[in-house]
Write an enzyme that holds these catalytic residues in place. Sequence first.
Site, PDB file in Angstrom:
ATOM      1  N   VAL A  27      -5.522   2.353   0.279  1.00 43.50           N
ATOM      2  CA  VAL A  27      -5.489   1.819  -1.089  1.00 43.50           C
ATOM      3  C   VAL A  27      -5.849   0.332  -1.076  1.00 43.50           C
ATOM      4  O   VAL A  27      -6.604  -0.143  -1.923  1.00 43.50           O
ATOM      5  CB  VAL A  27      -4.120   2.046  -1.737  1.00 43.50           C
ATOM      6  CG1 VAL A  27      -4.101   1.473  -3.154  1.00 43.50           C
ATOM      7  CG2 VAL A  27      -3.782   3.533  -1.766  1.00 43.50           C
ATOM      8  N   ASP A  28      -5.335  -0.397  -0.108  1.00 47.22           N
ATOM      9  CA  ASP A  28      -5.689  -1.810   0.021  1.00 47.22           C
ATOM     10  C   ASP A  28      -7.184  -1.967   0.287  1.00 47.22           C
ATOM     11  O   ASP A  28      -7.832  -2.849  -0.276  1.00 47.22           O
ATOM     12  CB  ASP A  28      -4.901  -2.451   1.161  1.00 47.22           C
ATOM     13  CG  ASP A  28      -3.545  -2.983   0.707  1.00 47.22           C
ATOM     14  OD1 ASP A  28      -3.444  -3.414  -0.451  1.00 47.22           O
ATOM     15  OD2 ASP A  28      -2.604  -2.967   1.508  1.00 47.22           O
ATOM     16  N   VAL A  29      -7.717  -1.144   1.179  1.00 41.83           N
ATOM     17  CA  VAL A  29      -9.136  -1.236   1.525  1.00 41.83           C
ATOM     18  C   VAL A  29     -10.005  -0.930   0.308  1.00 41.83           C
ATOM     19  O   VAL A  29     -10.972  -1.648   0.007  1.00 41.83           O
ATOM     20  CB  VAL A  29      -9.476  -0.290   2.684  1.00 41.83           C
ATOM     21  CG1 VAL A  29     -10.983  -0.259   2.934  1.00 41.83           C
ATOM     22  CG2 VAL A  29      -8.750  -0.721   3.958  1.00 41.83           C
ATOM     23  N   ASP A  45       0.819  -1.211   0.000  1.00 37.68           N
ATOM     24  CA  ASP A  45       0.000   0.000   0.000  1.00 37.68           C
ATOM     25  C   ASP A  45       0.856   1.266   0.000  1.00 37.68           C
ATOM     26  O   ASP A  45       0.598   2.203  -0.755  1.00 37.68           O
ATOM     27  CB  ASP A  45      -0.927  -0.018   1.226  1.00 37.68           C
ATOM     28  CG  ASP A  45      -1.872   1.167   1.276  1.00 37.68           C
ATOM     29  OD1 ASP A  45      -3.039   1.023   0.883  1.00 37.68           O
ATOM     30  OD2 ASP A  45      -1.431   2.252   1.714  1.00 37.68           O
ATOM     31  N   GLY A  61      -9.876  -3.764  -2.048  1.00 33.37           N
ATOM     32  CA  GLY A  61     -10.696  -4.864  -1.559  1.00 33.37           C
ATOM     33  C   GLY A  61     -12.166  -4.650  -1.852  1.00 33.37           C
ATOM     34  O   GLY A  61     -12.891  -5.586  -2.225  1.00 33.37           O
TER      35      GLY A  61
END
Length: 386
Positions: free
Chosen positions: A175-177, A147, A180
Amino acid sequence: MLDIVTTDGKVHSGLRIADFSRVLAGPYATMLLADFGADVVKVERPGTGDDTRAWHPPADQDGTSTYFLGVNRNKRSVAIDLATETGHERACALIAESDVLVENFRPGTMDRLGLGYATLRTTHPGLIYCSVSAFGTTGGATMPGYDLLVQAVGGLMSVTGEPDGELMKTGVALVDVISGLHAALGILTALRHRDRTGEGQLVEVNLLSSLLSAMVNHASGFAIAGVVPERLGNRHPSIAPYETCQTADRPIAIAVGNDRQFAALAAVLGLPGLADDDRFRTNPDRVAHRAELRQLLDERLRAAGADHWCTALLVAGVPVGPVNTLDEAFAFADRIGLPNIVTIPAGSGRFSRQVANPITLYRAKTRDSVCELRFCERFRLLVDIR
């Protein structure tokens, strides 16, 4: 409960997901689906498991990383060495009983393991295969990504922080969230397509594209007008006042989105003529004279504390709130009737406090239990959840 329609036209209760993902983006996507009834089997590396198992402190009473627990509830765990023939057979057996496969290895890894989409689609034409990568499967395929790196190369750090300060990442791996969430949406869209046609398909999500999409107004400003944004701290490039301001005891956030709200703000601050000042009459005027406006607001706001101003401004219809710490944020949610921590069974007579799923459905409920995520060294062929 998520119902699925198989390629033979039969409806089964429950959706099985073979989850080969780790760290955050993929596990967050599968956890959201698990909360709504999907049967998620998490495949982990024998001995060490998901990388985030070792990302602590903090940890729970058993020493398990709270980072790991925060994105892996309602799943079952199985330890499989994908590099061995036995492991490959066990993985294939799981996939054969699954509707969705999620993986976020570096592009090409699953192909080398004989578990790529091109291979599996021939034997499992109804399989939804979701791949999450950092930089896509073409020019960036060989680039490892976390991220932080994507925030850096994707421009988010360039607009985060004070103008004369250090470039900053966001406080959490947003960014990961976001990726997802995109993965979960892509999976649901593919399942809807399969409901109509019986066809599975490949769903690809990458962190860089997810970030550029999530930059919304900044990205649109560049794409349409060629404007490259700069850091403004807590200020907004197109709205004023839309920032944090200091009161006598603590900062508050003021988010004025229209002229009516600005007039109400000026009245509460005892500056009714401010709304008729040519420098501040309209939002573009206020943006152009942001520094002068901020000086006037600071002088008035420092006359009283945050609680006083929040109460008075909210009564007047001005969007405002204190800058809370995380414990204060959860307490605030409780006070306004939005409890966001739930206590749920965790197996063996224990209970776990978890952050609630943020989606409310009035004809369905999220799961109120969480599975123990231990390593299951012995693989069991899974049956439909009824």
